[in-house]
Design an enzyme around this catalytic site. Structure first.
Site, PDB file in Angstrom:
ATOM      1  N   SER A   1     -55.654 -22.800   9.000  1.00 13.11           N
ATOM      2  CA  SER A   1     -56.942 -22.678   9.681  1.00 13.11           C
ATOM      3  C   SER A   1     -57.905 -21.851   8.827  1.00 13.11           C
ATOM      4  CB  SER A   1     -56.720 -22.106  11.079  1.00 13.11           C
ATOM      5  OG  SER A   1     -57.845 -22.294  11.894  1.00 13.11           O
TER       6      SER A   1
ATOM      7  N   ASP B   1     -55.037 -32.525  16.253  1.00 14.15           N
ATOM      8  CA  ASP B   1     -55.608 -31.290  15.719  1.00 14.15           C
ATOM      9  C   ASP B   1     -57.052 -31.094  16.163  1.00 14.15           C
ATOM     10  OD1 ASP B   1     -56.006 -29.035  14.066  1.00 14.15           O
ATOM     11  OD2 ASP B   1     -54.931 -29.950  12.399  1.00 14.15           O
TER      12      ASP B   1
ATOM     13  N   HIS C   1     -53.368 -28.321  16.284  1.00 15.76           N
ATOM     14  CA  HIS C   1     -53.785 -27.337  15.299  1.00 15.76           C
ATOM     15  C   HIS C   1     -52.627 -26.442  14.875  1.00 15.76           C
ATOM     16  CE1 HIS C   1     -56.847 -25.428  12.976  1.00 15.76           C
ATOM     17  NE2 HIS C   1     -56.704 -24.253  13.555  1.00 15.76           N
TER      18      HIS C   1
END
Length: 356
Positions: free
Chosen positions: A155, A299, A326
């Site tokens: 991320s 995601d 995610h």
């Protein structure tokens, strides 16, 4: 700011893990020297079980950041860059179930401002360029280099990993960009045009109104996000079943760092957030080291964009997690780790072959 759960920010393509999850990697990869892997007798961190506070220099003074080594391997050492910004290493704790048995050494690390490290109040420190220099200082302190250093960013950590590679790739053996696109504007478009419309229209309308009113502390905001967004795109499990490391990471999130860089909205990066215009898509071909991108079907980030990213790297490959969101390291765990281990070991094997 809302309550305890912010977003988790943040050549030829070789495809990995595109079908059903595999339970193991090839047999030749499954025989680490366990005694050597667990031997810390020659390490300066033996007393603390691998944990160290590393001093770093910043334009605003000296601070310390927390790291913890797991295992020993002279040619495969992975430094983990957590999300947020302002998250913690805790989201990576599931790596303990997979990497030790493969003999891969790895390092937990809380970036400056995060829970286990120093948390200065000077907001001028929360800049991507400064974080890059912090990572470089951590690398030097840990003794990682071209012959063994893999950098994995998840991320926001993926943004940081890309920025690090663009400046310091000569120090890298391999790069892993987990669940992060190379363009925030493209991410904003995906959130607006794809993720939002997947919600019931009345839910989306109410969320948009809360955001328009800048009423992010309204409990209703999280009441709507949890069942309609988080359990569909952040971590695909009922909230009551979310793993303890994930809950601890959210509870320890530094909201000041998070809001300054990511902003308060959960539908993209907007407002005055410093990452709002970040875009490195055109620079991906400059990263020459072997690079793996990881994307999940569900995601918050566009999996097709992450597939495209892999095609831009001279040595790019793509790991697709069909059940993943995610946090695919939890909700498509076997696919994620089988592909990750395969990549690390193949890069290591190729490097050893070239050295002969």
């Amino acid at each position: 700011m809302k309550s305890f759960i912010p977003a988790l920010l943040l050549g030829t393509v070789i495809f990995q893990g595109c079908s059903a999850p595999a339970d193991s990697v090839t047999a030749e990869h499954n025989s680490p020297d366990l005694v050597g892997y667990l031997d810390s007798s020659s390490k300066e961190d033996q007393l603390s079980g691998g944990a160290r506070m590393i001093p770093i220099s910043t334009p605003k003074g000296e601070y310390k950041v927390w790291t913890k080594r797991v295992g020993n391997n002279p040619t495969m050492k992975v430094l983990l860059l957590h999300g947020g910004p302002g998250g913690t290493h805790e989201a990576f704790e599931c790596f303990d179930s997979y990497l030790p048995k493969e003999g891969i050494e790895y390092y937990y690390y809380d970036q400056l401002g995060s829970h286990y490290s120093d948390q200065p109040n000077d907001t001028s420190l929360w800049q991507t360029e400064r974080f890059v220099e912090e990572v470089e200082q951590v690398r030097q302190a840990l003794g990682l280099g071209k012959e063994n250093f893999y950098l994995l960013g998840h991320s926001w950590g993926g943004i940081l990993a890309m920025e690090y590679a663009l400046k310091y790739q000569d120090n890298l053996k391999g790069l892993i960009i987990s669940n992060m696109m190379s363009s925030v504007p493209a991410y904003n478009t995906y959130a607006e045009e794809v993720l939002g419309p997947q919600m019931a229209p009345e839910v989306l309308a109410e969320l948009k109104q809360i955001e328009a009113n800048n009423d992010f502390s309204n409990p209703r905001y999280m009441e709507l996000l949890l069942p309609n967004f988080y359990t569909k795109h952040a971590l695909r499990m009922p909230v009551a079943e979310w793993p303890d490391p994930v809950n601890r990471m959210f509870n320890h999130m530094n909201q000041t760092v998070y809001v300054q860089m990511q902003g308060p909205s959960e539908f993209g990066i907007r407002g005055n957030a410093s990452l709002k215009n970040w875009d490195r898509s055109a620079d991906l071909p400059k990263i020459k080291v072997p690079t793996l991108t990881i994307g999940g079907e569900h995601d918050t980030m566009d999996p097709e964009h992450m597939k495209w990213m892999a095609s831009q790297f001279p040595q790019g490959s793509y790991l697709y997690c069909p059940e993943g969101s995610h946090m695919a390291m939890y909700d498509d765990q076997k696919t994620y780790f089988n592909g990750l281990v395969k990549f690390i070991k193949e890069v290591d094997s190729e490097a050893k072959s070239k050295a002969l």
